[in-house]
Design an enzyme around this catalytic site. Structure first.
Site, short mmCIF file in Angstrom:
data_model
loop_
_atom_site.label_atom_id
_atom_site.label_comp_id
_atom_site.label_asym_id
_atom_site.label_seq_id
_atom_site.Cartn_x
_atom_site.Cartn_y
_atom_site.Cartn_z
N PHE A 86 19.75 -32.48 -27.58
CA PHE A 86 18.57 -32.22 -26.75
C PHE A 86 17.33 -32.86 -27.36
O PHE A 86 16.47 -33.38 -26.64
CB PHE A 86 18.38 -30.70 -26.61
CG PHE A 86 17.27 -30.31 -25.70
CD1 PHE A 86 17.43 -30.34 -24.32
CD2 PHE A 86 16.04 -29.92 -26.20
CE1 PHE A 86 16.40 -30.00 -23.46
CE2 PHE A 86 15.00 -29.57 -25.36
CZ PHE A 86 15.17 -29.61 -23.98
N GLU A 87 17.21 -32.84 -28.68
CA GLU A 87 16.04 -33.38 -29.38
C GLU A 87 16.22 -34.86 -29.76
O GLU A 87 15.43 -35.39 -30.54
CB GLU A 87 15.74 -32.56 -30.63
CG GLU A 87 15.45 -31.08 -30.37
CD GLU A 87 14.20 -30.85 -29.51
OE1 GLU A 87 13.45 -31.81 -29.27
OE2 GLU A 87 13.99 -29.71 -29.07
N SER A 88 17.24 -35.51 -29.22
CA SER A 88 17.53 -36.92 -29.52
C SER A 88 17.49 -37.17 -31.03
O SER A 88 16.81 -38.08 -31.52
CB SER A 88 16.54 -37.86 -28.83
OG SER A 88 16.53 -37.64 -27.45
#
Ligand code: PCA
Length: 160
Positions: A86-88
Protein backbone atom coordinates in the site's frame (compact mmCIF):
# COMPACT_ATOMS: atom_id res chain seq x y z
CA UNK A 1 -3.00 -17.58 13.21
CA UNK A 2 -1.47 -19.19 16.29
CA UNK A 3 2.21 -18.59 16.92
CA UNK A 4 2.62 -16.08 14.15
CA UNK A 5 4.83 -13.12 14.81
CA UNK A 6 3.57 -9.61 15.47
CA UNK A 7 5.37 -6.42 14.54
CA UNK A 8 5.30 -2.98 16.12
CA UNK A 9 4.70 -0.12 13.71
CA UNK A 10 4.49 3.66 14.20
CA UNK A 11 2.22 5.54 11.78
CA UNK A 12 2.36 9.33 11.47
CA UNK A 13 0.39 10.09 8.29
CA UNK A 14 -2.76 9.06 6.48
CA UNK A 15 -2.94 5.74 8.38
CA UNK A 16 -3.70 7.45 11.72
CA UNK A 17 -7.20 7.42 13.19
CA UNK A 18 -9.43 10.00 11.53
CA UNK A 19 -7.07 10.37 8.55
CA UNK A 20 -7.87 9.37 4.93
CA UNK A 21 -6.37 5.84 5.01
CA UNK A 22 -7.34 4.87 8.58
CA UNK A 23 -9.71 2.24 7.17
CA UNK A 24 -6.71 0.30 5.84
CA UNK A 25 -5.68 -0.55 9.41
CA UNK A 26 -9.13 -1.71 10.49
CA UNK A 27 -10.09 -3.88 7.49
CA UNK A 28 -9.71 -7.53 8.57
CA UNK A 29 -9.17 -8.52 4.92
CA UNK A 30 -5.72 -6.90 5.20
CA UNK A 31 -4.78 -8.76 8.36
CA UNK A 32 -4.69 -7.68 11.98
CA UNK A 33 -3.72 -4.36 13.56
CA UNK A 34 -4.13 -3.63 17.27
CA UNK A 35 -3.83 -0.04 18.51
CA UNK A 36 -1.25 0.15 21.32
CA UNK A 37 -0.96 3.86 22.02
CA UNK A 38 0.45 7.17 20.89
CA UNK A 39 4.04 8.28 20.63
CA UNK A 40 6.53 10.59 19.03
CA UNK A 41 9.89 10.10 17.41
CA UNK A 42 12.86 10.46 19.75
CA UNK A 43 14.90 11.99 16.93
CA UNK A 44 13.72 15.01 14.96
CA UNK A 45 12.74 14.54 11.31
CA UNK A 46 11.38 16.74 8.53
CA UNK A 47 7.72 15.80 7.98
CA UNK A 48 6.52 17.42 4.76
CA UNK A 49 3.48 17.29 2.50
CA UNK A 50 4.67 16.78 -1.07
CA UNK A 51 3.70 15.84 -4.62
CA UNK A 52 0.47 16.71 -6.41
CA UNK A 53 -1.48 14.31 -4.23
CA UNK A 54 -0.35 16.09 -1.00
CA UNK A 55 1.29 13.01 0.47
CA UNK A 56 2.92 13.14 3.92
CA UNK A 57 6.56 12.05 3.98
CA UNK A 58 8.80 11.62 6.99
CA UNK A 59 12.15 12.29 5.37
CA UNK A 60 14.90 10.10 6.71
CA UNK A 61 17.05 13.05 7.74
CA UNK A 62 17.43 12.74 11.52
CA UNK A 63 18.23 15.95 13.38
CA UNK A 64 16.24 18.28 11.12
CA UNK A 65 12.60 19.19 11.79
CA UNK A 66 10.48 18.11 14.73
CA UNK A 67 9.67 15.19 16.98
CA UNK A 68 6.87 13.60 14.98
CA UNK A 69 3.62 12.53 16.63
CA UNK A 70 1.86 9.32 15.67
CA UNK A 71 0.18 6.08 16.69
CA UNK A 72 1.68 2.71 17.61
CA UNK A 73 0.12 -0.54 16.40
CA UNK A 74 0.91 -4.21 16.71
CA UNK A 75 0.33 -5.84 13.30
CA UNK A 76 0.56 -9.38 11.98
CA UNK A 77 2.63 -10.58 9.01
CA UNK A 78 -0.31 -10.24 6.62
CA UNK A 79 -1.01 -6.62 7.58
CA UNK A 80 2.68 -5.71 7.41
CA UNK A 81 2.89 -7.18 3.91
CA UNK A 82 -0.28 -5.36 2.90
CA UNK A 83 1.07 -2.05 4.23
CA UNK A 84 4.37 -2.51 2.36
CA UNK A 85 2.45 -2.77 -0.89
CA UNK A 86 0.00 0.00 0.00
CA UNK A 87 2.86 2.40 0.83
CA UNK A 88 4.84 1.44 -2.32
CA UNK A 89 7.69 0.19 -0.17
CA UNK A 90 10.58 0.28 -1.01
CA UNK A 91 10.03 2.69 -3.96
CA UNK A 92 8.28 5.67 -2.30
CA UNK A 93 8.90 4.83 1.33
CA UNK A 94 11.35 2.51 3.00
CA UNK A 95 10.35 0.66 6.16
CA UNK A 96 12.99 1.56 8.74
CA UNK A 97 13.28 1.03 12.50
CA UNK A 98 13.08 4.14 14.65
CA UNK A 99 12.98 4.76 18.37
CA UNK A 100 9.62 6.12 19.54
CA UNK A 101 8.86 7.79 22.86
CA UNK A 102 5.59 6.54 24.28
CA UNK A 103 3.18 9.39 25.02
CA UNK A 104 0.17 7.34 26.04
CA UNK A 105 0.02 3.56 26.25
CA UNK A 106 -3.57 2.65 25.67
CA UNK A 107 -3.95 -0.85 24.29
CA UNK A 108 -7.24 -2.07 25.71
CA UNK A 109 -5.86 -5.58 26.30
CA UNK A 110 -2.84 -4.38 28.23
CA UNK A 111 -2.55 -4.82 31.99
CA UNK A 112 -1.62 -1.82 34.17
CA UNK A 113 1.84 -3.41 34.60
CA UNK A 114 2.30 -3.66 30.85
CA UNK A 115 1.06 -0.13 30.36
CA UNK A 116 3.58 1.24 32.84
CA UNK A 117 6.49 -0.85 31.59
CA UNK A 118 8.30 1.19 28.97
CA UNK A 119 8.70 4.78 27.92
CA UNK A 120 10.25 4.11 24.53
CA UNK A 121 9.95 1.40 21.90
CA UNK A 122 11.57 0.46 18.58
CA UNK A 123 9.03 0.62 15.76
CA UNK A 124 8.85 0.17 12.03
CA UNK A 125 8.23 3.51 10.30
CA UNK A 126 7.61 4.30 6.63
CA UNK A 127 10.20 7.02 6.05
CA UNK A 128 11.84 8.02 2.79
CA UNK A 129 15.26 8.65 1.36
CA UNK A 130 13.81 8.85 -2.19
CA UNK A 131 12.86 12.55 -2.12
CA UNK A 132 13.54 15.64 -4.19
CA UNK A 133 16.11 17.91 -2.46
CA UNK A 134 13.59 20.81 -2.67
CA UNK A 135 11.32 19.00 -0.25
CA UNK A 136 13.62 20.11 2.56
CA UNK A 137 12.41 23.68 1.89
CA UNK A 138 8.74 22.77 2.39
CA UNK A 139 7.04 23.53 5.73
CA UNK A 140 7.93 20.99 8.42
CA UNK A 141 5.05 19.63 10.48
CA UNK A 142 5.15 17.85 13.82
CA UNK A 143 1.71 16.25 13.69
CA UNK A 144 0.16 15.41 10.34
CA UNK A 145 -3.49 16.27 9.73
CA UNK A 146 -4.81 15.99 6.17
CA UNK A 147 -7.58 18.43 7.11
CA UNK A 148 -5.30 21.01 8.78
CA UNK A 149 -5.04 24.73 8.09
CA UNK A 150 -2.19 24.15 5.60
CA UNK A 151 -4.90 23.58 2.95
CA UNK A 152 -3.14 20.57 1.41
CA UNK A 153 -5.66 17.73 1.83
CA UNK A 154 -4.52 14.26 0.81
CA UNK A 155 -5.76 13.20 -2.63
CA UNK A 156 -7.00 9.64 -2.56
CA UNK A 157 -5.42 7.08 -4.92
CA UNK A 158 -8.75 6.71 -6.76
CA UNK A 159 -9.10 10.46 -7.41
CA UNK A 160 -5.62 10.98 -8.88
N1 PCA B 1 1.10 6.54 5.48
C1 PCA B 1 2.13 6.07 6.35
C2 PCA B 1 3.34 6.79 5.90
C3 PCA B 1 2.83 8.09 5.41
C4 PCA B 1 1.39 7.81 5.12
O1 PCA B 1 0.57 8.58 4.70
C5 PCA B 1 1.78 6.48 7.77
O2 PCA B 1 0.67 6.96 8.03
O3 PCA B 1 2.64 6.33 8.65
Amino acid sequence: MAGESMHIIFVYGTLKKGQPNANVMTDPKHGKAVFKGTGRTIDKYPLVIAQEANIPFLMNVPGTGHHIAGEIYSVDDQMLQFLDEFESCPDMYQRTIKRIEIVEWGGKDDSPEERAAANAIECFVYSTTSYQPEWLNLPHFDCYDSFGTHGLPYVNHLDR
